[in-house]
Scaffold this motif. Structure first.
Motif, PDB file in Angstrom:
ATOM      1  N   LYS A 195     -15.467  47.897  36.160  1.00  0.00           N
ATOM      2  CA  LYS A 195     -15.711  47.453  34.914  1.00  0.00           C
ATOM      3  C   LYS A 195     -16.024  47.376  33.430  1.00  0.00           C
ATOM      4  O   LYS A 195     -16.988  47.050  34.334  1.00  0.00           O
ATOM      5  N   LYS A 196     -15.503  48.188  32.664  1.00  0.00           N
ATOM      6  CA  LYS A 196     -17.089  47.547  31.569  1.00  0.00           C
ATOM      7  C   LYS A 196     -16.948  45.747  31.638  1.00  0.00           C
ATOM      8  O   LYS A 196     -16.214  45.370  31.403  1.00  0.00           O
ATOM      9  N   GLY A 197     -18.602  45.655  31.448  1.00  0.00           N
ATOM     10  CA  GLY A 197     -18.977  44.200  30.912  1.00  0.00           C
ATOM     11  C   GLY A 197     -20.344  44.152  31.958  1.00  0.00           C
ATOM     12  O   GLY A 197     -20.354  44.945  33.569  1.00  0.00           O
ATOM     13  N   PRO A 198     -20.729  42.736  32.127  1.00  0.00           N
ATOM     14  CA  PRO A 198     -21.608  42.642  32.685  1.00  0.00           C
ATOM     15  C   PRO A 198     -20.897  42.392  34.216  1.00  0.00           C
ATOM     16  O   PRO A 198     -19.817  41.813  34.006  1.00  0.00           O
ATOM     17  N   MET A 214     -18.432  29.633  45.194  1.00  0.00           N
ATOM     18  CA  MET A 214     -19.164  28.635  44.274  1.00  0.00           C
ATOM     19  C   MET A 214     -19.599  29.606  42.671  1.00  0.00           C
ATOM     20  O   MET A 214     -19.584  29.080  41.884  1.00  0.00           O
ATOM     21  N   LEU A 215     -19.797  30.647  42.918  1.00  0.00           N
ATOM     22  CA  LEU A 215     -20.164  31.768  42.009  1.00  0.00           C
ATOM     23  C   LEU A 215     -18.734  32.133  41.204  1.00  0.00           C
ATOM     24  O   LEU A 215     -19.246  32.305  39.567  1.00  0.00           O
ATOM     25  N   LEU A 216     -17.606  32.555  41.104  1.00  0.00           N
ATOM     26  CA  LEU A 216     -16.312  32.056  40.459  1.00  0.00           C
ATOM     27  C   LEU A 216     -16.575  30.713  40.188  1.00  0.00           C
ATOM     28  O   LEU A 216     -16.242  31.290  38.170  1.00  0.00           O
ATOM     29  N   THR A 244     -17.419  33.263  31.549  1.00  0.00           N
ATOM     30  CA  THR A 244     -18.817  33.895  30.808  1.00  0.00           C
ATOM     31  C   THR A 244     -18.591  35.261  30.192  1.00  0.00           C
ATOM     32  O   THR A 244     -19.732  36.451  29.996  1.00  0.00           O
ATOM     33  N   GLY A 245     -17.777  36.032  31.082  1.00  0.00           N
ATOM     34  CA  GLY A 245     -17.267  37.250  30.838  1.00  0.00           C
ATOM     35  C   GLY A 245     -18.079  38.320  31.137  1.00  0.00           C
ATOM     36  O   GLY A 245     -17.978  38.838  31.685  1.00  0.00           O
ATOM     37  N   ILE A 246     -18.298  37.202  32.776  1.00  0.00           N
ATOM     38  CA  ILE A 246     -18.902  38.338  34.171  1.00  0.00           C
ATOM     39  C   ILE A 246     -17.465  38.391  34.595  1.00  0.00           C
ATOM     40  O   ILE A 246     -17.084  37.644  35.640  1.00  0.00           O
ATOM     41  N   ASN A 247     -18.123  39.630  35.243  1.00  0.00           N
ATOM     42  CA  ASN A 247     -16.982  40.817  36.553  1.00  0.00           C
ATOM     43  C   ASN A 247     -17.702  40.049  37.948  1.00  0.00           C
ATOM     44  O   ASN A 247     -18.489  40.886  38.097  1.00  0.00           O
ATOM     45  N   ILE A 248     -16.566  39.578  38.740  1.00  0.00           N
ATOM     46  CA  ILE A 248     -17.568  39.742  39.939  1.00  0.00           C
ATOM     47  C   ILE A 248     -16.895  40.555  41.013  1.00  0.00           C
ATOM     48  O   ILE A 248     -15.749  40.619  41.589  1.00  0.00           O
ATOM     49  N   TYR A 249     -17.633  41.029  42.079  1.00  0.00           N
ATOM     50  CA  TYR A 249     -16.893  42.340  42.606  1.00  0.00           C
ATOM     51  C   TYR A 249     -17.468  42.216  43.776  1.00  0.00           C
ATOM     52  O   TYR A 249     -18.672  40.910  44.258  1.00  0.00           O
ATOM     53  N   THR A 250     -16.647  42.226  44.854  1.00  0.00           N
ATOM     54  CA  THR A 250     -17.039  41.428  46.423  1.00  0.00           C
ATOM     55  C   THR A 250     -17.783  43.113  46.630  1.00  0.00           C
ATOM     56  O   THR A 250     -17.747  44.179  46.584  1.00  0.00           O
ATOM     57  N   HIS A 251     -18.012  43.300  48.260  1.00  0.00           N
ATOM     58  CA  HIS A 251     -19.452  44.103  48.525  1.00  0.00           C
ATOM     59  C   HIS A 251     -19.099  44.415  50.137  1.00  0.00           C
ATOM     60  O   HIS A 251     -18.894  43.299  50.455  1.00  0.00           O
ATOM     61  N   GLY A 252     -19.024  45.308  50.942  1.00  0.00           N
ATOM     62  CA  GLY A 252     -18.613  45.607  52.179  1.00  0.00           C
ATOM     63  C   GLY A 252     -17.999  44.205  52.619  1.00  0.00           C
ATOM     64  O   GLY A 252     -16.443  45.048  52.781  1.00  0.00           O
ATOM     65  N   TYR A 300      -9.489  33.728  40.515  1.00  0.00           N
ATOM     66  CA  TYR A 300      -9.851  33.571  39.314  1.00  0.00           C
ATOM     67  C   TYR A 300      -9.707  35.809  38.674  1.00  0.00           C
ATOM     68  O   TYR A 300     -10.042  36.315  39.835  1.00  0.00           O
ATOM     69  N   PRO A 301      -9.138  35.222  37.752  1.00  0.00           N
ATOM     70  CA  PRO A 301      -8.906  36.446  37.409  1.00  0.00           C
ATOM     71  C   PRO A 301     -10.247  37.417  37.379  1.00  0.00           C
ATOM     72  O   PRO A 301      -9.777  38.589  36.821  1.00  0.00           O
ATOM     73  N   HIS A 302     -11.511  36.692  36.458  1.00  0.00           N
ATOM     74  CA  HIS A 302     -12.867  37.586  37.091  1.00  0.00           C
ATOM     75  C   HIS A 302     -13.198  38.195  37.881  1.00  0.00           C
ATOM     76  O   HIS A 302     -13.635  38.683  38.126  1.00  0.00           O
ATOM     77  N   LEU A 303     -12.856  38.202  39.826  1.00  0.00           N
ATOM     78  CA  LEU A 303     -12.903  38.810  40.342  1.00  0.00           C
ATOM     79  C   LEU A 303     -12.079  39.852  40.356  1.00  0.00           C
ATOM     80  O   LEU A 303     -10.819  40.170  40.701  1.00  0.00           O
TER      81      LEU A 303
END
Length: 435
Positions: free
Chosen positions: A239-242, A256-258, A264-272, A286-289
C-alpha cells in the motif's frame, strides 16, 4: 552421533534441520552463527545448568525460584535458539549476569554441589571465556554414552522450544509455575551423571508435557488479551505510504508499535509467523495494520533488500542482514545482530519506538498501491469448533477427506478437551494432524 568425535572443530552445532550436511555446523553456522557466538552460547547454557543445580535445592525445599531468575534462564534458552541472537557483546553481558546469579544462589542455599557447571567460575574477559568454552560444548566428554548424550540434547532443545512460548506468554503477564520449576529440573538433570537412559527418557517425556503446558499458557495469554481468533481476510498487497514490517512472533511488541504509530500515516505489515496476529480482534482493530508482507521468514534477505521502509524483528527468525537494509532493521527482546539497532524495554515494561518511526517516515515507503490480493487467517480452535458439526458432516460425505488442526502460533490448545471431543466425531479414515 557416535562416540568417535573430532574435538578440534572450531564449533559444533546441530540444533536445526538446516545444519551443514545434515550432521552439524563445524566452521560456520548455516544460519550465520560464528564459532565465537556458538562457543559463547555453549558456555551460557553451561552457566544456567549450574544455576539450576542450586535452584533445584530451593525448589525441593518448597521455594519457587525468584521470577526474575526464571525469566533470565528463559531468556538465555531463547537467546541460544536458532536465528535469534548473533551479537557477541550481548552474550558476554549475559554470561556476567549468570555468574552473579550463580554466586548469589551459592550463598543463599549454602549447598556444596561438585558438578562442573555448579563449581565453575566465569573469567573476566571474553578471550578467557572462549578458552573455557570447549568444556561446555556437546563434544566435551567424548566417552559419554551416545544414548545419554542424545537424550540430554533432546531435553535441552525441548527446553529451548518451551522458552520461546514461555517468553511470549510472560510478555503478556502469563506464566506457568509448573513450567518455571521444570526449567530448573530439566537443566539440572543434564548435569546428573547418575541418571540412566530410562530416567532420561522419562525426563524427555516430561519435557513434552511441559511443551503442551506452555502452549496452553500462551494461548490463554493471547486469547485473554486479544480475544479468540476468528477468520479474517488479510491483504497481501503493498500500500502506498511509509511502513514498518514486523517479524517474529511477539504480539505485545506489535501492539505497542501500533499504539505509537496511530495517526502518523505509517502502515504496519506483519511478516512471516506474525501473520496469525490478523485473526485477533485486539490487533485487527487498528486500521493501520494494513496487511502481511512477503512470504516465509527464510525469504527475508531478498524480500527486505532495498525496501523503502523499516523492519522490526521481535523474536527468532533473524537472518544475517544484507547491507541493503542493515541500517533499516531493528531488533528487540532477545534478538540481536552486531551493528543492528536495538530497542530495549524500559523499567515499566514499555518500549520507545520513536527512532524506527522517524526513519520510516523519512524513507517515505511505497510510491503506489498494488492491486488488492487477500488471504484468510484465524482458523483457530474456537472458530473451528463453532462449525464442528458442518465440518464433520463434510468429512462423512467425502467433501473433506483430511482435516488438520494446527497448533502453536495461531492459538490452539493441545491437551484440552476440544481436540478429544472433536476427534470422537470424526470417522476413523479421516486424518487429524496436530502441529
Amino acid at each position: 552421533m557416535g562416540n568417535n568425535m573430532d574435538l578440534n572443530y572450531e564449533m559444533f552445532c546441530y540444533q536445526c534441520e538446516q545444519t551443514a550436511g545434515g550432521k552439524g555446523c563445524t566452521k560456520l553456522g548455516v544460519c550465520g552463527k560464528t564459532p565465537e557466538i556458538a562457543n559463547l552460547q555453549d558456555l551460557l547454557i553451561f552457566q544456567i545448568k549450574g544455576i539450576s543445580c542450586y535452584g533445584k535445592v530451593l525448589v525441593e525445599q518448597g521455594q519457587h525460584m525468584d521470577k526474575s531468575i526464571v525469566s533470565f534462564i528463559e531468556n538465555v534458552l531463547f537467546t541460544t535458539l536458532t536465528n535469534v541472537n548473533f551479537d557477541a557483546d550481548v552474550h558476554v553481558e549475559l554470561l556476567k549476569v549468570s555468574q552473579n546469579i550463580k554466586e548469589e544462589l551459592r550463598e543463599q542455599t549454602e549447598a556444596e554441589i561438585n558438578r562442573p557447571a555448579a563449581v565453575y567460575n566465569l573469567p573476566e574477559t571474553k578471550s578467557e571465556m572462549l578458552k573455557d568454552a570447549p568444556m561446555a560444548g556437546i563434544m566435551y566428554d567424548k566417552e559419554l554414552d551416545e544414548d545419554i548424550r542424545s537424550l540430554r540434547q533432546t531435553i535441552l532443545y525441548g527446553l529451548k522450544g518451551i522458552s520461546a512460548y514461555g517468553h511470549q506468554a510472560r510478555e503478556l503477564g502469563y506464566y506457568s509455575t509448573q513450567v518455571d520449576d521444570f526449567y530448573i529440573y530439566g537443566l539440572e538433570a543434564l548435569t546428573d551423571d547418575a541418571l540412566t537412559v530410562e530416567e532420561l527418557i522419562r525426563m524427555t517425556m516430561r519435557t513434552g508435557e511441559m511443551a503442551l503446558e506452555v502452549m496452553k499458557q500462551l494461548d490463554e495469554a493471547n486469547t485473554s488479551v486479544y480475544g479468540n481468533p476468528y477468520p479474517h481476510k488479510v491483504s497481501v498487497r503493498r500500500k502506498k505510504g511509509p511502513f514498518i514490517i514486523v517479524s517474529g512472533h511477539d504480539f505485545k511488541d506489535l501492539e505497542m508499535l501500533l499504539e505509537q504509530t496511530k495517526g502518523t500515516g505509517i502502515n504496519i505489515y506483519t511478516h512471516g509467523e506474525m501473520l496469525p496476529g490478523h485473526g485477533y480482534e485486539g490487533l485487527k482493530k487498528y486500521p493501520h495494520l494494513v496487511g502481511n508482507f512477503g512470504g516465509a521468514w527464510q525469504d527475508q534477505q531478498k524480500e527486505f533488500d532495498n525496501l523503502p521502509g523499516c523492519i522490526l524483528m521481535t523474536t527468532n527468525c533473524l537472518m544475517r542482514p544484507r547491507e541493503g537494509y542493515k541500517d533499516r532493521i531493528y531488533s528487540t527482546n532477545v534478538v540481536g545482530w552486531e551493528g543492528v539497532k536495538y530497542i530495549p524495554k524500559k523499567e515499566n515494561g514499555e518500549k520507545d519506538f520513536h527512532e524506527i518511526i522517524e526513519q520510516a517516515l523519512a524513507l517515505g515507503g511505497f510510491s503506489d498501491d498494488e492491486e488488492e490480493k487477500e488471504i484468510t487467517v484465524g482458523f483457530a480452535h474456537q472458530a473451528v469448533l463453532t462449525c464442528a458439526e458442518k465440518i464433520v458432516e463434510a468429512v462423512k460425505d467425502g467433501t473433506i477427506r483430511h482435516f488438520f488442526l494446527i497448533g502453536g502460533c495461531d492459538g490452539a490448545r493441545p491437551g484440552r478437551n476440544y481436540y478429544t471431543e472433536f476427534a470422537k466425531m470424526v470417522p476413523q479414515d479421516c486424518v487429524i494432524l496436530t502441529l
